[in-house]
Design a protein around this motif. Structure first.
Motif, PDB file in Angstrom:
ATOM      1  N   LYS A  63       0.856  -1.254  -0.117  1.00  0.00           N
ATOM      2  CA  LYS A  63       0.047   0.112  -0.053  1.00  0.00           C
ATOM      3  C   LYS A  63       0.792   1.280  -0.077  1.00  0.00           C
ATOM      4  CE  LYS A  63      -3.574   2.318   2.830  1.00  0.00           C
ATOM      5  NZ  LYS A  63      -3.997   2.166   4.277  1.00  0.00           N
ATOM      6  N   LEU A  64       1.762   1.234   1.021  1.00  0.00           N
ATOM      7  CA  LEU A  64       2.763   2.524   0.849  1.00  0.00           C
ATOM      8  C   LEU A  64       3.586   2.538  -0.492  1.00  0.00           C
ATOM      9  CD1 LEU A  64       4.258   4.575   2.393  1.00  0.00           C
ATOM     10  CD2 LEU A  64       5.916   2.838   3.005  1.00  0.00           C
ATOM     11  N   HIS A  65       3.925   1.414  -1.007  1.00  0.00           N
ATOM     12  CA  HIS A  65       4.650   1.634  -2.383  1.00  0.00           C
ATOM     13  C   HIS A  65       3.665   2.219  -3.433  1.00  0.00           C
ATOM     14  CE1 HIS A  65       7.067   0.503  -5.638  1.00  0.00           C
ATOM     15  NE2 HIS A  65       6.350  -0.172  -6.292  1.00  0.00           N
ATOM     16  N   LEU A  66       2.553   1.814  -3.513  1.00  0.00           N
ATOM     17  CA  LEU A  66       1.569   2.266  -4.324  1.00  0.00           C
ATOM     18  C   LEU A  66       1.478   3.714  -3.976  1.00  0.00           C
ATOM     19  CD1 LEU A  66      -1.327  -0.416  -4.579  1.00  0.00           C
ATOM     20  CD2 LEU A  66      -0.046   0.507  -6.610  1.00  0.00           C
ATOM     21  N   LYS A  67       1.349   4.346  -2.856  1.00  0.00           N
ATOM     22  CA  LYS A  67       1.048   5.436  -2.353  1.00  0.00           C
ATOM     23  C   LYS A  67       2.225   6.537  -2.834  1.00  0.00           C
ATOM     24  CE  LYS A  67       0.024   8.945   1.396  1.00  0.00           C
ATOM     25  NZ  LYS A  67      -1.260   9.072   2.062  1.00  0.00           N
ATOM     26  N   GLU A  68       3.436   6.113  -2.767  1.00  0.00           N
ATOM     27  CA  GLU A  68       4.695   6.600  -3.129  1.00  0.00           C
ATOM     28  C   GLU A  68       4.650   6.764  -4.523  1.00  0.00           C
ATOM     29  OE1 GLU A  68       7.649   4.106  -1.466  1.00  0.00           O
ATOM     30  OE2 GLU A  68       7.494   5.103   0.431  1.00  0.00           O
ATOM     31  N   THR A  69       4.303   5.628  -5.566  1.00  0.00           N
ATOM     32  CA  THR A  69       4.439   5.739  -6.918  1.00  0.00           C
ATOM     33  C   THR A  69       3.265   6.814  -7.315  1.00  0.00           C
ATOM     34  OG1 THR A  69       4.876   3.458  -6.973  1.00  0.00           O
ATOM     35  CG2 THR A  69       3.739   4.572  -8.943  1.00  0.00           C
ATOM     36  N   ILE A  70       2.073   6.804  -6.566  1.00  0.00           N
ATOM     37  CA  ILE A  70       1.094   7.799  -7.083  1.00  0.00           C
ATOM     38  C   ILE A  70       1.399   9.488  -6.883  1.00  0.00           C
ATOM     39  CG2 ILE A  70      -1.380   8.770  -6.447  1.00  0.00           C
ATOM     40  CD1 ILE A  70      -2.029   5.912  -5.660  1.00  0.00           C
ATOM     41  N   THR A  71       2.021   9.636  -5.565  1.00  0.00           N
ATOM     42  CA  THR A  71       2.571  10.842  -5.153  1.00  0.00           C
ATOM     43  C   THR A  71       3.685  11.375  -6.262  1.00  0.00           C
ATOM     44  OG1 THR A  71       2.311  10.519  -2.815  1.00  0.00           O
ATOM     45  CG2 THR A  71       3.728  12.180  -3.653  1.00  0.00           C
ATOM     46  N   ARG A  72       4.596  10.452  -6.650  1.00  0.00           N
ATOM     47  CA  ARG A  72       5.665  10.582  -7.493  1.00  0.00           C
ATOM     48  C   ARG A  72       5.120  11.152  -9.119  1.00  0.00           C
ATOM     49  NH1 ARG A  72       8.078   6.652 -10.586  1.00  0.00           N
ATOM     50  NH2 ARG A  72       7.281   5.255  -9.039  1.00  0.00           N
ATOM     51  N   LEU A  73       3.999  10.299  -9.331  1.00  0.00           N
ATOM     52  CA  LEU A  73       3.571  10.671 -10.773  1.00  0.00           C
ATOM     53  C   LEU A  73       2.751  11.880 -10.682  1.00  0.00           C
ATOM     54  CD1 LEU A  73       2.250   7.041 -11.687  1.00  0.00           C
ATOM     55  CD2 LEU A  73       4.244   8.191 -12.836  1.00  0.00           C
ATOM     56  N   THR A  74       1.941  12.398  -9.673  1.00  0.00           N
ATOM     57  CA  THR A  74       1.022  13.411  -9.605  1.00  0.00           C
ATOM     58  C   THR A  74       2.033  14.756  -9.376  1.00  0.00           C
ATOM     59  OG1 THR A  74       0.739  13.166  -7.251  1.00  0.00           O
ATOM     60  CG2 THR A  74      -0.774  12.273  -8.798  1.00  0.00           C
ATOM     61  N   SER A  75       3.020  14.399  -9.040  1.00  0.00           N
ATOM     62  CA  SER A  75       4.116  15.516  -8.746  1.00  0.00           C
ATOM     63  C   SER A  75       4.772  16.035  -9.814  1.00  0.00           C
ATOM     64  CB  SER A  75       4.919  15.413  -7.631  1.00  0.00           C
ATOM     65  OG  SER A  75       5.799  14.474  -7.594  1.00  0.00           O
ATOM     66  N   VAL A  76       4.690  15.176 -10.966  1.00  0.00           N
ATOM     67  CA  VAL A  76       5.468  15.583 -12.467  1.00  0.00           C
ATOM     68  C   VAL A  76       5.067  16.635 -12.995  1.00  0.00           C
ATOM     69  CG1 VAL A  76       5.977  14.533 -14.497  1.00  0.00           C
ATOM     70  CG2 VAL A  76       6.199  13.293 -12.614  1.00  0.00           C
TER      71      VAL A  76
END
Length: 55
Positions: free
Chosen positions: A42-55
């Motif tokens: 779940k944390l890995h997914l959240k980090e991925t989502i955050t990384r993709l939305t901050s582009v």
């Protein structure tokens, strides 16, 4: 797959994992290793989502 649809899919998976963590924690004799694995995923997914939305 567009970025928007990819993000939606990741968020859906994150929500599904949240439900799975809650269900596992509520069940008697829950498996701590399984809860930990689900939380890490779940944390890995959240980090991925955050990384993709901050582009």
């Amino acid at each position: 797959m567009s970025l928007t649809s990819h993000l939606q899919e990741l968020k859906k998976k994150h929500d599904t994992l949240s439900d799975a963590v809650e269900k596992e924690q509520r069940s008697p004799g829950s498996d701590d290793l399984e809860v930990s694995r689900l939380k890490k995923e779940k944390l890995h997914l959240k980090e991925t989502i955050t990384r993709l939305t901050s582009v």
